[in-house]
Every structure is written in structure tokens, then in C-alpha cells.
Design an enzyme around this catalytic site. Structure first.
Site, PDB file in Angstrom:
ATOM      1  N   SER A 186       0.845  -1.192   0.000  1.00  0.00           N
ATOM      2  CA  SER A 186       0.000   0.000   0.000  1.00  0.00           C
ATOM      3  C   SER A 186       0.889   1.255   0.000  1.00  0.00           C
ATOM      4  CB  SER A 186      -0.959  -0.043   1.192  1.00  0.00           C
ATOM      5  OG  SER A 186      -2.006   0.880   1.045  1.00  0.00           O
ATOM      6  N   GLU A 303      -9.463  -5.630  -3.936  1.00  0.00           N
ATOM      7  CA  GLU A 303      -8.864  -4.631  -3.046  1.00  0.00           C
ATOM      8  C   GLU A 303      -9.929  -3.767  -2.366  1.00  0.00           C
ATOM      9  OE1 GLU A 303      -5.545  -4.318  -2.551  1.00  0.00           O
ATOM     10  OE2 GLU A 303      -4.516  -5.049  -4.347  1.00  0.00           O
ATOM     11  N   HIS A 393      -7.838  -5.745   0.009  1.00  0.00           N
ATOM     12  CA  HIS A 393      -6.589  -5.057   0.317  1.00  0.00           C
ATOM     13  C   HIS A 393      -6.053  -5.548   1.665  1.00  0.00           C
ATOM     14  CE1 HIS A 393      -3.852  -1.718  -0.467  1.00  0.00           C
ATOM     15  NE2 HIS A 393      -4.036  -1.250   0.762  1.00  0.00           N
TER      16      HIS A 393
END
Length: 473
Positions: A186, A303, A393
Site C-alpha cells: 500500500s 482490493e 486489500h
């Protein structure tokens, strides 16, 4: 706690612990505390010390607020008080000698996270012959404000200083400074990309792993929108002096109020890397296409499902999809292709898949297509049953770190997550760190992608017809 073990650094000696053949050193300063006269300044050198400095506890965490509900039930946070936040942690095999090194940079949207999370424990990597380093850096307003009279990208400057520290000092832990791999997820992956984009830090890196990360730096005028909005809320000028009038916790609280209820698709501005002649002259997505550094990169199928609850997705209407299409300048033909790729998707799920591709998968795929250097692509597809997250995610992190039972990741994967997949993914990452190949074909071989699921397989990248129709941002 284990037996005491010491290492002599250039600024002094530290004492960590050794257990089961792994040495651990926590809370080691790589730069001075960024407060007082150092606030909103580039990282400053650490003062040397005499005697032996304990390194058995994580250092203080950067100022931040916990994740809001309902995400707080999925992603934990650790807050350790104190100002000496620019520290790192080292796990090393006791017999390490010229061992490969991996430097982990945590995520958290540039405003949350810490290397002190139990899920980022480096034992699993050290057990595989790797010297593992995790890094803290300035977050939020302290690290990524765009102020008229202060340097930009202070958080990036922090991780650059940490990388330089690793290159200078890691041999004392048995690591090879010529075999450093950067790894991040990320926002941490964005920082990895930014370090590769810089001429001063790229030569220190021999390989990189980027997981689910935006790759584009924004013009300062765009990256500074969050700072300008916070300045208005705080009733101070967007200058170093103006922000320094406010305590760090006041800046955190103002940001918490500002971002309440926002999402990656909302209009509330967030923190970004800023294009800057001094700290980041070119956007990483441009530079990474040109360099020779081997790269392992990928995304998760769903995600968006970390950011949106099933209830929120169910409330999205066809009208909302149309409005988003027009606002994002997505052609109708692309929407049709997404409907063909996801025929059972609700409008909210369709919009989520488009958001996933716009933010993460399409930029990573375009980068991989443009690169000549070895580039290994993956897609994480295992579906978590928790809150119908599926392959959301951050769900892959417990597998990469071989830590499915860790408190940090159990909340994302539950009790039945497949250990064989954790074994497979962790060993692929270890192989890349050791040998620069994770065990499947590079992307250049017909857009080859490794799908990580109950039965992993390498295939030609799927759902490209829809993704390739998306506009470049």
C-alpha cells in the site's frame, strides 16, 4: 526475552536479544527525533552515545489516530508514546554472514501504521537466512504536508535516511549491503517505488517488492489539497510556522474530523507523495519503467472490499455507477467490458472492481508492460470469509509473513486460512530476496501472472480487455 546480544554501530553499541538462533534489535534510531527544532525539517543525524543502549523494545510510534469503525475491527493499531519515532528494527540469523537483506516499509495511507505491529515480526524471514529490517517514518501532517516554507515528502526523506543507515550499518548484523531488497505494501509500496525513482537511493537497492501500491506522485498543488483544507480547519496558514503552532495530536485530531466518513472514492483529500525537484523529481511510475532493478509486483482481486462494507456496496445504484463513469471519464465501452468480466456483480461491486483497477492493478500492469528488466507479477485471489472481504486489500499480508495466526492478520483471514498458501507465498518472496526470481515466468512472457489461491497457477493475465480500456490517470 532471550539472551543478550550486542552490535557495535558507528554511533554506539546496542544490546538486543537472541532466541532460537535469531537475533532481534528493536527501536534502533536511524535519525534524531523530528520534533522541537527538528519539526518539519529533513531527518537529522543521530547523536552518538557511550555505553550500551538497550534495543529490546519497539520505539515510539508516529502520531496517528486508530482506524475508524468498521475498519478498526479488521486492522489493529499500536500506539507507543514518545518523540523518538525515527527508529528501525532488525531480525538476523545468529550465524548470518553476508546474508541478503530485506527492508520492510509498512502501509497505512501515509497516515497510519507502525513497524511495531505483531504481524510485521521478522522472525519468519530471519529463519530463512535473511536479515530483516522494518522501519518507522513520519505520517500524516508531520510527514506529508505541503507547506510553503518546509521541505516536501518528509516521510519519504525518512525512509531514504533509513535505507542509507541500512546500507552503512547492516554488515554489523551479518547482512550484505550489496543485496538489499525493498518491500512494502500500500503506501509502503509507494515509498518503495519512490526510493527506486530517486537517483541517490536507487543504487543502494538490488531488488524490490511492491504489493498493492499506487505508483504515481502528484503535483504539489494536488498533493497539497489536504494540507490546505487542514490549515483552514485549524485557522492557521499552510506554513511551517503555522503548523508548528499546533501540537502533533491537534493535527491528528483535525485530520480525523476532516476524513470522517471518507473513502478512496470520496472527495475528501488524502495524503500523497508530491513531485518535488529535491526529494522526488519524477513520478515513480515513469522511472520504474526505465530502470534495471528486478521487481516483484502485484495486487489483490478485490482490493476495494477492505474500504467498503457489504452494506455500503449494496447501497450503490446504477445511477452512482453512471455518475462515477462520467466523473472519471471512463468510456461506456469499458463499463460494458467490466460487466462481461463480472456478470454477477452488483453495481457497487462493479464500481469497486473498476476502482481497484484504476488505483492499483492497471498502473502496475502498464508498468510491467513497459519494463525490460525482470518483472514478476502476481494476483492474490484467495477469498477471506471475514465480512465477505474475499481477496481484499491487505489480506495477503498474513500469507507473505507466514503469520496467519498473528493477531494482526487473524482478524482478516479467520481460523481456516490455508497454511499451504502461506508456505507457498512466503517461500516465493524468500526466493526473490535470495535469488531474484520467485519461481514463475516474468510478466514479459505473454503477460504471465501468478494467481495465489487454494490451487495457485501461472496464467496469462486475465480480465485485460476491460482493464486496458481504462484511462491513464
Amino acid at each position: 526475552m532471550g539472551e543478550e546480544t550486542t552490535v557495535a554501530l558507528s554511533v554506539g553499541t546496542i544490546a538486543g536479544s537472541e532466541t532460537d538462533g535469531i537475533r532481534r534489535f528493536l527501536g534502533v534510531p536511524y535519525a534524531a527525533a523530528p520534533f522541537g527544532e527538528n519539526r518539519f525539517r529533513p531527518p537529522q543525524p543521530v547523536a552518538s552515545w557511550s555505553g550500551i543502549r538497550p534495543a529490546v523494545a519497539f520505539g515510539p510510534t508516529a502520531p496517528q489516530s486508530p482506524y475508524p469503525a468498521p475498519m478498526s475491527s479488521l486492522l489493529g493499531s499500536v500506539q507507543i508514546p514518545g518523540e523518538d519515532i525515527l527508529t528501525l528494527n532488525v531480525w538476523a540469523p545468529a550465524d548470518a554472514e553476508a546474508a541478503p537483506v530485506v527492508v520492510w516499509i509498512h502501509g497505512g495511507a501515509f497516515e497510519r501504521g507502525t513497524a511495531a505491529l505483531s504481524g510485521y515480526d521478522g522472525t519468519s524471514f530471519a529463519a530463512d537466512g535473511i536479515v530483516y529490517v522494518s522501519v518507522n517514518y513520519r505520517l500524516g501532517s508531520e510527514g506529508f504536508s505541503v507547506l510553503k516554507d518546509a521541505p516536501l515528502n518528509l516521510g519519504l526523506r525518512d525512509v531514504a535516511a533509513a535505507l542509507q543507515w541500512v546500507h552503512a550499518e547492516i554488515a554489523a548484523f551479518g547482512g550484505d549491503p550489496g543485496r538489499i531488497t525493498l518491500m512494502g505494501e500500500s503506501a509502503g509500496g509507494s515509498l518503495v517505488a519512490a526510493l527506486l525513482a530517486r537517483d541517490d537511493t536507487r543504487p543502494l537497492v538490488s531488488g524490490a517488492i511492491i504489493q498493492s501500491a499506487p505508483l504515481e506522485a502528484k503535483p504539489a498543488s494536488v498533493a497539497g489539497k489536504v494540507t490546505g483544507a487542514l490549515a483552514k480547519r485549524l485557522k492557521v496558514p499552510a506554513t511551517r510556522e503555522g503548523f508548528a503552532r499546533r501540537r502533533p495530536d491537534e493535527l491528528v485530531e483535525a485530520r480525523r474530523q476532516q476524513s470522517a466518513g471518507s473513502s478512496p472514492l470520496g472527495r475528501t483529500p488524502g495524503f500523497h507523495l508530491a513531485l518535488d525537484p529535491d526529494s522526488l523529481p519524477r513520478s515513480p511510475h515513469e522511472v520504474l519503467a526505465e530502470i534495471a532493478t528486478p521487481l516483484l509486483i502485484g495486487t489483490n482481486t478485490d482490493e476495494y472490499r477492505l474500504w467498503f462494507s457489504p452494506q455500503a456496496l449494496a447501497r450503490v445504484s446504477e445511477l452512482r455507477v453512471l455518475i462515477a463513469r462520467l466523473a472519471l471519464r471512463i468510456r461506456h465501452r469499458a463499463i460494458s467490458a467490466y460487466r462481461a468480466a463480472w456478470p454477477a456483480a452488483l453495481p457497487g461491486e462493479l464500481l469497486g472492481q473498476i476502482a481497484t483497477d484504476l488505483l492499483l492493478r492497471a498502473p502496475a500492469s502498464r508498468l510491467a508492460q513497459r519494463r525490460q528488466a525482470p518483472t514478476y507479477f502476481y494476483e492474490f485471489i484467495w477469498e477471506s470469509p471475514i465480512r465477505d472481504l474475499r481477496a481484499a486489500h491487505a489480506v495477503e499480508l498474513g500469507f507473505v509473513f507466514d503469520g496467519l495466526r498473528s493477531g494482526s492478520w487473524h482478524s482478516l483471514v479467520g481460523d481456516e486460512a490455508p497454511q499451504h498458501l502461506a508456505d507457498e507465498m512466503h517461500q516465493a518472496w524468500v526466493a526473490f530476496i535470495h535469488e531474484r526470481t520467485p519461481g514463475w515466468l516474468p510478466y514479459q512472457h505473454g503477460r504471465a501472472v501468478r494467481l495465489f489461491g487454494m490451487r495457485s497457477v501461472t496464467i496469462t493475465q486475465r480480465r485485460t480487455a476491460a482493464m486496458d480500456l481504462l484511462p491513464e490517470r
